[in-house]
Design an enzyme around this catalytic site. Structure first.
Site, short mmCIF file in Angstrom:
data_model
loop_
_atom_site.label_atom_id
_atom_site.label_comp_id
_atom_site.label_asym_id
_atom_site.label_seq_id
_atom_site.Cartn_x
_atom_site.Cartn_y
_atom_site.Cartn_z
N ARG A 23 0.83 -1.22 0.00
CA ARG A 23 0.00 0.00 0.00
C ARG A 23 0.86 1.26 0.00
NH1 ARG A 23 -5.61 -0.98 1.64
NH2 ARG A 23 -6.06 -2.85 0.45
N ARG A 27 -3.41 6.54 1.15
CA ARG A 27 -3.96 7.76 1.76
C ARG A 27 -3.02 8.47 2.73
NH1 ARG A 27 -9.61 5.59 3.73
NH2 ARG A 27 -8.42 3.68 3.57
N ARG A 36 -6.38 11.33 -6.04
CA ARG A 36 -7.66 10.63 -5.87
C ARG A 36 -8.81 11.62 -5.96
NH1 ARG A 36 -9.80 8.28 -0.42
NH2 ARG A 36 -11.78 7.50 -1.13
N ASP A 73 -6.93 -2.84 -7.57
CA ASP A 73 -7.45 -3.49 -6.37
C ASP A 73 -7.83 -4.92 -6.70
OD1 ASP A 73 -8.30 -2.72 -3.48
OD2 ASP A 73 -9.86 -4.05 -4.22
N TYR A 150 -14.96 -12.07 -0.47
CA TYR A 150 -15.66 -10.81 -0.76
C TYR A 150 -16.86 -11.04 -1.67
CZ TYR A 150 -11.76 -8.29 1.36
OH TYR A 150 -10.84 -7.82 2.25
O1 1CP Z 1 -0.18 -1.95 -2.46
C1 1CP Z 1 -0.42 -1.00 -3.26
O2 1CP Z 1 0.00 0.15 -3.08
C2 1CP Z 1 -1.12 -1.33 -4.57
C3 1CP Z 1 -2.53 -1.18 -4.61
C4 1CP Z 1 -3.46 -2.08 -3.82
C5 1CP Z 1 -3.36 -3.45 -3.52
C6 1CP Z 1 -2.21 -4.39 -3.76
C7 1CP Z 1 -4.70 -1.63 -3.34
C8 1CP Z 1 -5.19 -0.26 -3.43
N1 1CP Z 1 -5.39 -2.70 -2.84
C9 1CP Z 1 -4.59 -3.83 -2.90
C10 1CP Z 1 -4.91 -5.19 -2.51
C11 1CP Z 1 -6.11 -5.45 -1.69
N2 1CP Z 1 -7.35 -4.88 -1.76
C12 1CP Z 1 -6.19 -6.48 -0.73
C13 1CP Z 1 -5.07 -7.45 -0.45
C14 1CP Z 1 -4.02 -6.87 0.44
C15 1CP Z 1 -4.46 -6.54 1.84
O3 1CP Z 1 -4.80 -7.47 2.60
O4 1CP Z 1 -4.43 -5.36 2.18
C16 1CP Z 1 -7.46 -6.48 -0.19
C17 1CP Z 1 -8.02 -7.39 0.89
C18 1CP Z 1 -8.21 -5.45 -0.84
C19 1CP Z 1 -9.65 -5.12 -0.64
C20 1CP Z 1 -9.80 -3.71 -0.25
N3 1CP Z 1 -9.67 -2.67 -1.12
C21 1CP Z 1 -9.98 -3.20 1.04
C22 1CP Z 1 -10.12 -4.02 2.32
C23 1CP Z 1 -11.57 -4.16 2.64
C24 1CP Z 1 -11.92 -4.99 3.86
O5 1CP Z 1 -12.64 -4.45 4.70
O6 1CP Z 1 -11.54 -6.18 3.95
C25 1CP Z 1 -10.01 -1.79 0.93
C26 1CP Z 1 -10.23 -0.78 2.02
C27 1CP Z 1 -9.78 -1.49 -0.44
C28 1CP Z 1 -9.65 -0.14 -1.06
C29 1CP Z 1 -8.26 0.22 -1.45
N4 1CP Z 1 -7.46 -0.52 -2.31
C30 1CP Z 1 -6.28 0.16 -2.53
C31 1CP Z 1 -6.32 1.36 -1.76
C32 1CP Z 1 -5.23 2.40 -1.71
C33 1CP Z 1 -7.55 1.39 -1.09
C34 1CP Z 1 -8.07 2.51 -0.21
C35 1CP Z 1 -8.95 3.31 -1.08
C36 1CP Z 1 -8.92 4.76 -0.83
O7 1CP Z 1 -9.71 5.16 0.02
O8 1CP Z 1 -8.17 5.51 -1.49
#
Ligand code: 1CP
Length: 342
Positions: A23, A27, A36, A73, A150
């Site tokens: 990540r 943010r 964003r 994502d 999911y």
């Molecule tokens: O790592 C990076 O910088 C690359 C981008 C990336 C990756 C690899 C994002 C951007 N998401 C992911 C993978 C991801 N997404 C995973 C696997 C890794 C982990 O466990 O963190 C999972 C479970 C998600 C699902 C997801 N997307 C969640 C979790 C939800 C939950 O409650 O279980 C969330 C909050 C997101 C949104 C998201 N994805 C990425 C970002 C930067 C964000 C936040 C969005 C924002 O508000 O800007």
């Protein structure tokens, strides 16, 4: 000269581990929040190749990480398979739910995913041209179990209960869903590689809730299938697997799946992971992300501890999970300086 991440993935022990951060585009960075806002929302950012490439590059410019990870994502693949996907502000993702075999049958065929995902491949192409010559480009997807949790629950869940329930009560539908995601993931990652991704990573964030035979059937087997298919199409492609919170399941995971590197979360000690996982090859990890919030002497000590524990074998320095939005960007710099400077 071969890039440091690729050398570590090939099994080389380096004097200073290469470093990137889960990540790393996110943010906690003001420039990410600005881009964003320009995109409108998170999904628009993912599907805008110029802006998605821009946020991928931001942490590379600011910190000079050794790898960039494609900004996208894991939930874009369910969307490409036909699920509705939206993000509730302050809460997280929401999806239309798969509850039975009819739901699996109604998904789009795997061939159709590229219509939705074409902008993601364009982001990869832009990045492979724009990145500095010594920075490795990592593509990624969710592992089938995590993506299925999911798709079945329609949201993130603390214990993955809806997916476990479907696995217990409608095994045929559950297995068909896992098979469909597995097949689609091969096509998705293969297109990322064709577009310029040099490494791919499979995120199995919820692997820790699979126990015993379930871990073998739904964490190891789908990963092994995906990795074998990708390596047949792209010989030599390095692959990182992240069966988060697998505990003892980390032991032998690389051999069982064919992964070149196992990413380790911070619920296990680096000494344990060095003795039981790194003995088989490259590992990635595993500083607790909380240090990026708290900083200071404890961050320096914990960073040195991770580097020391893994210095006897191939290692890519990373956090044990993604950096959180409340992290301080200065603490990230302190971590990098500590890894590189001692
Ligand atoms: O790592 C990076 O910088 C690359 C981008 C990336 C990756 C690899 C994002 C951007 N998401 C992911 C993978 C991801 N997404 C995973 C696997 C890794 C982990 O466990 O963190 C999972 C479970 C998600 C699902 C997801 N997307 C969640 C979790 C939800 C939950 O409650 O279980 C969330 C909050 C997101 C949104 C998201 N994805 C990425 C970002 C930067 C964000 C936040 C969005 C924002 O508000 O800007």
């Amino acid at each position: 000269m071969t890039k440091t991440i690729l050398r570590a993935l090939a099994g080389e022990t380096l004097p200073t581990p290469p470093i990137w951060m889960m990540r790393q585009a996110g943010r906690y960075l003001p420039e990410y929040r600005a881009t964003r806002a320009e995109a409108g929302d998170f999904l628009k950012l993912c599907y805008n190749p110029d802006l998605a490439a821009e946020v991928t590059l931001q942490p590379i410019r600011r910190y000079g990480f050794d790898a960039a990870i494609l900004f996208a994502d894991i939930l874009l693949l369910p969307q490409a398979l036909g699920a509705d996907l939206w993000f509730e502000t302050g809460e997280g993702p929401r999806l239309s739910r798969i509850t039975d075999m009819a739901g699996v049958a109604a998904l789009r065929p795997v061939d159709a995913i590229h219509d939705t995902l074409a902008p993601i491949y364009e982001t990869v192409r832009i990045l492979s041209r724009a990145l500095p010559g010594d920075t490795t480009l990592i593509g990624f997807a969710g592992a089938p179990w995590t993506v299925a949790t999911y798709m079945i629950a329609g949201r993130g869940t603390p214990d993955q209960a809806p997916a476990h329930a479907m696995k217990a009560t409608d095994r045929a539908a559950f297995s068909a869903l896992i098979a469909r995601i597995t097949e689609a993931t091969v096509e998705y990652l293969s297109m990322q590689v064709q577009a310029g991704a040099e490494v791919v990573k499979l995120f199995d964030s919820w692997a820790g809730s699979l126990k015993g035979q379930d871990f073998t059937d739904f964490a190891i087997k789908p990963a092994a299938t995906i990795i074998a298919a990708l390596k047949a199409r792209h010989p030599g492609l390095p692959i990182i697997a992240f069966p988060r919170e697998a505990g003892d399941g980390y032991v032998g995971f690389a051999k069982a799946t064919g992964a070149d590197c196992v990413a380790i979360d911070n619920s296990v000690s680096p000494e344990w992971a060095a003795a039981h996982v790194q003995k088989d090859g490259c590992v990635q990890g595993n500083l607790a992300p909380e240090h990026m919030v708290t900083g200071g002497a404890a961050l320096i000590a914990a960073t040195r501890h991770v580097v020391q524990a893994f210095r006897g074998g191939p290692h890519i320095f990373n956090l044990g999970h993604g950096i959180t939005p409340d992290a301080n960007p200065d603490h990230v710099q302190l971590m990098i300086d500590t890894v590189r400077g001692g």
